[in-house]
Design a protein around this motif. Sequence first.
Motif, short mmCIF file in Angstrom:
data_model
loop_
_atom_site.label_atom_id
_atom_site.label_comp_id
_atom_site.label_asym_id
_atom_site.label_seq_id
_atom_site.Cartn_x
_atom_site.Cartn_y
_atom_site.Cartn_z
N THR A 166 0.81 -1.21 0.00
CA THR A 166 0.00 0.00 0.00
C THR A 166 0.85 1.27 0.00
N SER A 167 1.87 1.30 0.82
CA SER A 167 2.73 2.48 0.88
C SER A 167 3.39 2.75 -0.47
N ALA A 168 3.88 1.71 -1.11
CA ALA A 168 4.55 1.87 -2.40
C ALA A 168 3.57 2.34 -3.48
N VAL A 169 2.36 1.81 -3.45
CA VAL A 169 1.34 2.21 -4.43
C VAL A 169 1.02 3.70 -4.25
N LEU A 170 0.82 4.14 -3.02
CA LEU A 170 0.50 5.55 -2.78
C LEU A 170 1.67 6.47 -3.14
N GLN A 171 2.88 6.05 -2.85
CA GLN A 171 4.06 6.86 -3.23
C GLN A 171 4.15 6.98 -4.76
N ARG A 172 3.92 5.86 -5.45
CA ARG A 172 3.97 5.88 -6.92
C ARG A 172 2.85 6.74 -7.49
N ALA A 173 1.66 6.66 -6.90
CA ALA A 173 0.54 7.47 -7.37
C ALA A 173 0.85 8.96 -7.23
N ALA A 174 1.43 9.34 -6.10
CA ALA A 174 1.83 10.74 -5.90
C ALA A 174 2.86 11.15 -6.95
N GLN A 175 3.80 10.25 -7.23
CA GLN A 175 4.83 10.53 -8.23
C GLN A 175 4.21 10.70 -9.62
N HIS A 176 3.22 9.88 -9.95
CA HIS A 176 2.54 10.01 -11.26
C HIS A 176 1.92 11.39 -11.41
N ILE A 177 1.24 11.86 -10.37
CA ILE A 177 0.62 13.19 -10.44
C ILE A 177 1.69 14.26 -10.52
N ASP A 178 2.75 14.09 -9.75
CA ASP A 178 3.85 15.07 -9.77
C ASP A 178 4.47 15.15 -11.17
N GLU A 179 4.65 14.01 -11.81
CA GLU A 179 5.31 13.99 -13.12
C GLU A 179 4.37 14.31 -14.28
N TRP A 180 3.12 13.84 -14.21
CA TRP A 180 2.22 13.94 -15.36
C TRP A 180 1.13 14.98 -15.20
N GLY A 181 0.93 15.48 -13.99
CA GLY A 181 -0.08 16.50 -13.76
C GLY A 181 -1.31 15.96 -13.06
N HIS A 182 -2.10 16.89 -12.58
CA HIS A 182 -3.32 16.60 -11.82
C HIS A 182 -4.51 17.03 -12.64
N LEU A 190 -6.82 2.61 -1.98
CA LEU A 190 -8.00 3.49 -1.88
C LEU A 190 -8.48 3.58 -0.43
N ARG A 191 -8.50 2.45 0.24
CA ARG A 191 -8.94 2.44 1.65
C ARG A 191 -7.98 3.22 2.54
N ALA A 192 -6.69 3.04 2.34
CA ALA A 192 -5.70 3.76 3.15
C ALA A 192 -5.77 5.26 2.89
N PHE A 193 -5.93 5.65 1.63
CA PHE A 193 -6.00 7.07 1.30
C PHE A 193 -7.28 7.68 1.87
N SER A 194 -8.38 6.97 1.76
CA SER A 194 -9.65 7.46 2.31
C SER A 194 -9.57 7.58 3.83
N ALA A 205 1.60 11.57 2.63
CA ALA A 205 1.32 11.41 4.06
C ALA A 205 0.61 10.09 4.33
N ALA A 206 -0.36 9.74 3.47
CA ALA A 206 -1.06 8.46 3.62
C ALA A 206 -0.10 7.29 3.43
N ALA A 207 0.85 7.43 2.51
CA ALA A 207 1.86 6.39 2.28
C ALA A 207 2.70 6.20 3.54
N GLN A 208 3.07 7.29 4.18
CA GLN A 208 3.85 7.21 5.42
C GLN A 208 3.07 6.47 6.50
N GLU A 209 1.79 6.77 6.60
CA GLU A 209 0.94 6.11 7.61
C GLU A 209 0.81 4.62 7.31
N ALA A 210 0.85 4.26 6.04
CA ALA A 210 0.68 2.86 5.63
C ALA A 210 1.97 2.07 5.68
#
Length: 142
Positions: free
Chosen positions: A13-29, A90-94, A135-140
């Motif tokens: 879960t932590s790795a997925v959330l870190q990668r998701a944040a990186q995708h938005i950082d690199e490709w936009g929101h 999704l559950r961890a982020f929520s 932050a959610a990734a850190q918690e997970a």
Amino acid sequence: MTDITIIGLDLNTSAVLQRAAQHIDEWGHIKGDFVNHEDGGYCAAGAIANASGIEADDWHEQNSAPCFEGEDLDEHARWLAGRAASLAALRAFSAHLFPNSRPEDMTREALIVKIGDWNDADDRTAEQVIEEMRAAAQEATP
């Protein structure tokens, strides 16, 4: 905790959330859709899907996930692992965004709607989404 990977993709879960944040950082929101294939960008839920190794089209609820005749069993197993990892993320982020909610009792669709509403708020910025995902990734982190 056991490391879960598909084709070299860490599905913890932590790795997925870190990668998701990186995708938005690199490709936009973006808002209002999971992904913009033409101009680039992800919403929070779309970034989680991609970071889990699945397509946003794979979000939709299915009563079962049978392996169809002729389907590659390894590919099917990777798809199932990605869906499971995306649900956990999704559950961890929520849970991070809405500490008084009970995401463990929510369906995938309900989580996507709740996170989507947060993502699509008029004043929501890419920086906020990235910061909250990290932050959610850190918690997970185990």
